[in-house]
Design a protein around this motif. Structure first.
Motif, PDB file in Angstrom:
ATOM      1  N   VAL A 273      -1.317  -8.013 -38.000  1.00 58.32           N
ATOM      2  CA  VAL A 273      -2.191  -6.929 -38.452  1.00 58.32           C
ATOM      3  C   VAL A 273      -3.645  -7.393 -38.390  1.00 58.32           C
ATOM      4  O   VAL A 273      -3.993  -8.431 -38.958  1.00 58.32           O
ATOM      5  CB  VAL A 273      -1.824  -6.494 -39.885  1.00 58.32           C
ATOM      6  N   PRO A 274      -4.516  -6.639 -37.708  1.00 57.18           N
ATOM      7  CA  PRO A 274      -5.925  -7.038 -37.646  1.00 57.18           C
ATOM      8  C   PRO A 274      -6.555  -7.085 -39.044  1.00 57.18           C
ATOM      9  O   PRO A 274      -6.160  -6.335 -39.951  1.00 57.18           O
ATOM     10  CB  PRO A 274      -6.560  -5.924 -36.803  1.00 57.18           C
ATOM     11  N   GLU A 275      -7.526  -7.955 -39.187  1.00 53.71           N
ATOM     12  CA  GLU A 275      -8.203  -8.101 -40.479  1.00 53.71           C
ATOM     13  C   GLU A 275      -8.828  -6.774 -40.909  1.00 53.71           C
ATOM     14  O   GLU A 275      -9.438  -6.057 -40.112  1.00 53.71           O
ATOM     15  CB  GLU A 275      -9.287  -9.171 -40.370  1.00 53.71           C
ATOM     16  N   GLY A 276      -8.645  -6.445 -42.185  1.00 51.04           N
ATOM     17  CA  GLY A 276      -9.226  -5.233 -42.725  1.00 51.04           C
ATOM     18  C   GLY A 276      -8.436  -3.973 -42.447  1.00 51.04           C
ATOM     19  O   GLY A 276      -8.903  -2.872 -42.770  1.00 51.04           O
ATOM     20  N   MET A 277      -7.251  -4.112 -41.869  1.00 50.90           N
ATOM     21  CA  MET A 277      -6.424  -2.952 -41.549  1.00 50.90           C
ATOM     22  C   MET A 277      -5.045  -3.111 -42.190  1.00 50.90           C
ATOM     23  O   MET A 277      -4.695  -4.185 -42.678  1.00 50.90           O
ATOM     24  CB  MET A 277      -6.275  -2.775 -40.032  1.00 50.90           C
ATOM     25  N   VAL A 278      -4.279  -2.038 -42.205  1.00 50.32           N
ATOM     26  CA  VAL A 278      -2.895  -2.080 -42.660  1.00 50.32           C
ATOM     27  C   VAL A 278      -2.027  -1.480 -41.564  1.00 50.32           C
ATOM     28  O   VAL A 278      -2.476  -0.658 -40.756  1.00 50.32           O
ATOM     29  CB  VAL A 278      -2.686  -1.311 -43.981  1.00 50.32           C
ATOM     30  N   LEU A 279      -0.770  -1.903 -41.527  1.00 48.34           N
ATOM     31  CA  LEU A 279       0.185  -1.381 -40.552  1.00 48.34           C
ATOM     32  C   LEU A 279       0.878  -0.152 -41.135  1.00 48.34           C
ATOM     33  O   LEU A 279       1.471  -0.218 -42.209  1.00 48.34           O
ATOM     34  CB  LEU A 279       1.218  -2.448 -40.203  1.00 48.34           C
ATOM     35  N   ILE A 280       0.801   0.954 -40.425  1.00 45.68           N
ATOM     36  CA  ILE A 280       1.533   2.157 -40.793  1.00 45.68           C
ATOM     37  C   ILE A 280       2.785   2.177 -39.916  1.00 45.68           C
ATOM     38  O   ILE A 280       2.677   2.250 -38.689  1.00 45.68           O
ATOM     39  CB  ILE A 280       0.702   3.433 -40.576  1.00 45.68           C
ATOM     40  N   PRO A 281       3.974   2.095 -40.507  1.00 45.84           N
ATOM     41  CA  PRO A 281       5.186   1.911 -39.697  1.00 45.84           C
ATOM     42  C   PRO A 281       5.538   3.137 -38.868  1.00 45.84           C
ATOM     43  O   PRO A 281       5.189   4.273 -39.218  1.00 45.84           O
ATOM     44  CB  PRO A 281       6.260   1.623 -40.754  1.00 45.84           C
ATOM     45  N   GLU A 282       6.229   2.904 -37.779  1.00 42.81           N
ATOM     46  CA  GLU A 282       6.713   4.011 -36.960  1.00 42.81           C
ATOM     47  C   GLU A 282       7.759   4.809 -37.729  1.00 42.81           C
ATOM     48  O   GLU A 282       8.362   4.315 -38.683  1.00 42.81           O
ATOM     49  CB  GLU A 282       7.340   3.467 -35.671  1.00 42.81           C
ATOM     50  N   GLY A 283       7.979   6.046 -37.309  1.00 41.14           N
ATOM     51  CA  GLY A 283       9.020   6.846 -37.929  1.00 41.14           C
ATOM     52  C   GLY A 283       8.582   8.273 -38.200  1.00 41.14           C
ATOM     53  O   GLY A 283       7.448   8.674 -37.898  1.00 41.14           O
TER      54      GLY A 283
ATOM     55  N   LEU B 192       5.818   9.463 -35.446  1.00 40.53           N
ATOM     56  CA  LEU B 192       4.631   8.752 -34.982  1.00 40.53           C
ATOM     57  C   LEU B 192       4.982   7.315 -34.646  1.00 40.53           C
ATOM     58  O   LEU B 192       5.754   6.667 -35.370  1.00 40.53           O
ATOM     59  CB  LEU B 192       3.540   8.740 -36.054  1.00 40.53           C
ATOM     60  N   ASN B 193       4.430   6.824 -33.549  1.00 37.73           N
ATOM     61  CA  ASN B 193       4.515   5.395 -33.273  1.00 37.73           C
ATOM     62  C   ASN B 193       3.764   4.629 -34.356  1.00 37.73           C
ATOM     63  O   ASN B 193       2.873   5.173 -35.017  1.00 37.73           O
ATOM     64  CB  ASN B 193       3.896   5.075 -31.911  1.00 37.73           C
ATOM     65  N   ALA B 194       4.085   3.358 -34.520  1.00 40.37           N
ATOM     66  CA  ALA B 194       3.361   2.524 -35.475  1.00 40.37           C
ATOM     67  C   ALA B 194       1.888   2.414 -35.053  1.00 40.37           C
ATOM     68  O   ALA B 194       1.560   2.425 -33.862  1.00 40.37           O
ATOM     69  CB  ALA B 194       3.990   1.143 -35.545  1.00 40.37           C
ATOM     70  N   PHE B 195       1.020   2.324 -36.033  1.00 43.22           N
ATOM     71  CA  PHE B 195      -0.410   2.153 -35.759  1.00 43.22           C
ATOM     72  C   PHE B 195      -1.050   1.422 -36.933  1.00 43.22           C
ATOM     73  O   PHE B 195      -0.437   1.254 -38.001  1.00 43.22           O
ATOM     74  CB  PHE B 195      -1.104   3.502 -35.522  1.00 43.22           C
ATOM     75  N   TYR B 196      -2.272   0.968 -36.727  1.00 42.99           N
ATOM     76  CA  TYR B 196      -3.050   0.341 -37.793  1.00 42.99           C
ATOM     77  C   TYR B 196      -4.106   1.319 -38.295  1.00 42.99           C
ATOM     78  O   TYR B 196      -4.623   2.132 -37.533  1.00 42.99           O
ATOM     79  CB  TYR B 196      -3.758  -0.916 -37.291  1.00 42.99           C
TER      80      TYR B 196
ATOM     81  N   ARG C 270     -13.317   6.337 -40.823  1.00 44.52           N
ATOM     82  CA  ARG C 270     -12.659   5.032 -40.756  1.00 44.52           C
ATOM     83  C   ARG C 270     -11.948   4.970 -39.412  1.00 44.52           C
ATOM     84  O   ARG C 270     -11.776   5.988 -38.735  1.00 44.52           O
ATOM     85  CB  ARG C 270     -11.710   4.803 -41.925  1.00 44.52           C
ATOM     86  N   CYS C 271     -11.497   3.790 -39.028  1.00 41.44           N
ATOM     87  CA  CYS C 271     -10.913   3.602 -37.700  1.00 41.44           C
ATOM     88  C   CYS C 271      -9.412   3.360 -37.769  1.00 41.44           C
ATOM     89  O   CYS C 271      -8.857   2.960 -38.797  1.00 41.44           O
ATOM     90  CB  CYS C 271     -11.578   2.427 -36.992  1.00 41.44           C
ATOM     91  N   ALA C 272      -8.784   3.591 -36.626  1.00 40.25           N
ATOM     92  CA  ALA C 272      -7.376   3.296 -36.426  1.00 40.25           C
ATOM     93  C   ALA C 272      -7.244   2.462 -35.158  1.00 40.25           C
ATOM     94  O   ALA C 272      -8.214   2.262 -34.424  1.00 40.25           O
ATOM     95  CB  ALA C 272      -6.566   4.589 -36.311  1.00 40.25           C
ATOM     96  N   LYS C 273      -6.030   2.008 -34.891  1.00 41.41           N
ATOM     97  CA  LYS C 273      -5.791   1.199 -33.696  1.00 41.41           C
ATOM     98  C   LYS C 273      -4.309   1.299 -33.340  1.00 41.41           C
ATOM     99  O   LYS C 273      -3.447   1.205 -34.231  1.00 41.41           O
ATOM    100  CB  LYS C 273      -6.159  -0.267 -33.947  1.00 41.41           C
ATOM    101  N   SER C 274      -4.016   1.528 -32.083  1.00 33.26           N
ATOM    102  CA  SER C 274      -2.620   1.582 -31.653  1.00 33.26           C
ATOM    103  C   SER C 274      -2.003   0.188 -31.696  1.00 33.26           C
ATOM    104  O   SER C 274      -2.686  -0.814 -31.463  1.00 33.26           O
ATOM    105  CB  SER C 274      -2.531   2.142 -30.228  1.00 33.26           C
ATOM    106  N   VAL C 275      -0.709   0.138 -31.980  1.00 32.49           N
ATOM    107  CA  VAL C 275       0.026  -1.126 -31.938  1.00 32.49           C
ATOM    108  C   VAL C 275       0.470  -1.363 -30.504  1.00 32.49           C
ATOM    109  O   VAL C 275       1.105  -0.498 -29.893  1.00 32.49           O
ATOM    110  CB  VAL C 275       1.242  -1.102 -32.883  1.00 32.49           C
ATOM    111  N   ALA C 276       0.133  -2.516 -29.958  1.00 29.56           N
ATOM    112  CA  ALA C 276       0.503  -2.824 -28.582  1.00 29.56           C
ATOM    113  C   ALA C 276       2.021  -2.861 -28.444  1.00 29.56           C
ATOM    114  O   ALA C 276       2.708  -3.395 -29.317  1.00 29.56           O
ATOM    115  CB  ALA C 276      -0.099  -4.158 -28.162  1.00 29.56           C
ATOM    116  N   PRO C 277       2.566  -2.271 -27.357  1.00 26.95           N
ATOM    117  CA  PRO C 277       4.027  -2.278 -27.183  1.00 26.95           C
ATOM    118  C   PRO C 277       4.552  -3.673 -26.942  1.00 26.95           C
ATOM    119  O   PRO C 277       3.830  -4.559 -26.546  1.00 26.95           O
ATOM    120  CB  PRO C 277       4.222  -1.380 -25.955  1.00 26.95           C
TER     121      PRO C 277
END
Length: 365
Positions: free
Chosen positions: A110-120, A143-147, A358-365
């Motif tokens: 998980v990148p610093e300052g972010m949290v993982l939102i699980p897929e589902g 939704l796919n997992a994202f930060y 605020r920002c988000a980020k896709s989780v790399a496959p």
């Protein structure tokens, strides 16, 4: 007279050579297999097993500890996180193994300052009957997992961006990317005194998208924003429950004499560890604002508008359609403008003292 056998010097030399090195045999020791495979991801405490064609003589490794038994060598850590190159050297041979060392193999870092939102799946737009006299059935979407950023982008964060990118400073931003009130509360390139840790406001969607690109992130889609805001709990009006509570969020001018933003993180986080997801400032989202889109959204990774996430991110300067806003602000009351499900939109050049991001980020496959 008996005839003796005659051998030329060349034939004798060949016979002598064959007797020394064998008849074309290759005695070199080679690697036959590596487990885990070369170029894979491993944990810091992984043991690497290398099988040779014969016992390797005088085997050494550049990283870790090595032990050998017959044709097998084991290399043990712990190994440092990140890229790992291990040079193996033995009599007659050498080989480099390359790995990526992670905290937990199979789980993203998980990148610093972010949290993982699980897929589902989750219920998009849902408010249960328990919330009161308003019930919204919602839609099941996957939704796919994202930060997601834990905090709204602050003045101090944004100053780093404009310092590094002068074209987005208050006096130089292109006229098409704002409405004339961009960073209106800043003095030239300086944010208001004492508000370094307050959310940046009066930024257009274009500017928010530019900042997100600069930090190798993006804006969240509306669906991502809502799932993150729920904190893992379905059917509620607010991240904490169904009753408005001024100890849980900054809304309805409830701070100071006339209300204002508050430093990010002043209020308790939701179930995912995200702060100020409702209240404080409205937050820009990535996708087009379409008031009817969520009446019947796609059931997987919905994004309103004609373009994919990737297309919007790469071509954000060419966007002209209105963009979505979520979350309510420090000015607005809790019924229903601070509800998780409340939707609105505005033009991408719009700026306001109520709008941040605020920002988000896709989780790399």
């Amino acid at each position: 007279m008996k005839k003796g056998l005659y051998f030329s010097p060349i034939i004798l030399a060949c016979i002598f050579t064959l007797s020394v090195i064998g008849c074309g045999e290759d005695d070199s020791v080679e690697i036959q297999s590596v487990d885990p495979p070369d170029a894979s991801a491993i944990a810091a405490d992984t043991t690497i097993t290398v099988s040779f064609s014969a016992p390797p003589q005088n085997l050494t490794v550049s990283k870790g500890e090595v032990t050998t038994s017959d044709n097998t060598a084991t290399i043990s850590g712990p190994f440092p996180l990140g890229k790992l190159d291990i040079e193996l050297t033995w009599e007659g041979g050498n080989r480099r193994l390359t790995y990526t060392v992670k905290d937990k193999v199979g789980e993203p870092v998980v990148p610093e300052g972010m949290v993982l939102i699980p897929e589902g799946e989750f219920q998009l737009g849902s408010i249960s009957r328990d919330a009161g006299n308003v019930e919204q059935p919602g839609h099941t979407v996957y939704l796919n997992a994202f930060y997601m950023d834990k905090y709204e982008v602050t003045n101090a964060d944004y100053k780093k961006f404009v310092d590094a990118n002068p074209e987005w400073q208050k006096g130089t931003i292109a006229s098409g990317f704002h409405d004339g009130n961009y960073l209106v509360n800043w003095s030239e390139n300086t944010y208001p005194s004492g508000k370094a840790n307050h959310p940046v406001v009066s930024v257009s969607w274009y500017a928010a998208a530019a900042y997100a690109n600069w930090v190798n992130k993006r804006l969240p889609t509306e669906a991502e924003w809502e799932k993150a805001a729920r904190g893992g709990v379905e059917g509620q009006r607010y991240p904490w429950g169904n009753s408005i509570d001024d100890s849980k969020a900054n809304y309805s001018l409830n701070v100071g004499y006339a209300g204002s933003t508050t430093p990010v993180g002043d209020y308790p986080p939701n179930g995912y560890g995200i702060f100020d997801i409702v209240g404080n400032v409205l937050e820009w989202c990535l996708d087009t604002y379409d008031k009817d889109y969520y009446d019947d959204p796609p059931n997987k990774n919905p994004v309103a508008g004609p373009d994919s996430i990737e297309v919007v991110v790469e071509n954000f300067k060419n966007i002209t359609s209105s963009r979505a806003l979520r979350g309510g602000s420090w000015v607005e009351g809790g019924q229903p403008r601070v509800w998780i499900t409340y939707r609105r939109g505005n033009e991408p050049a719009r700026t306001s003292h109520l709008i941040g991001f605020r920002c988000a980020k896709s989780v790399a496959p």
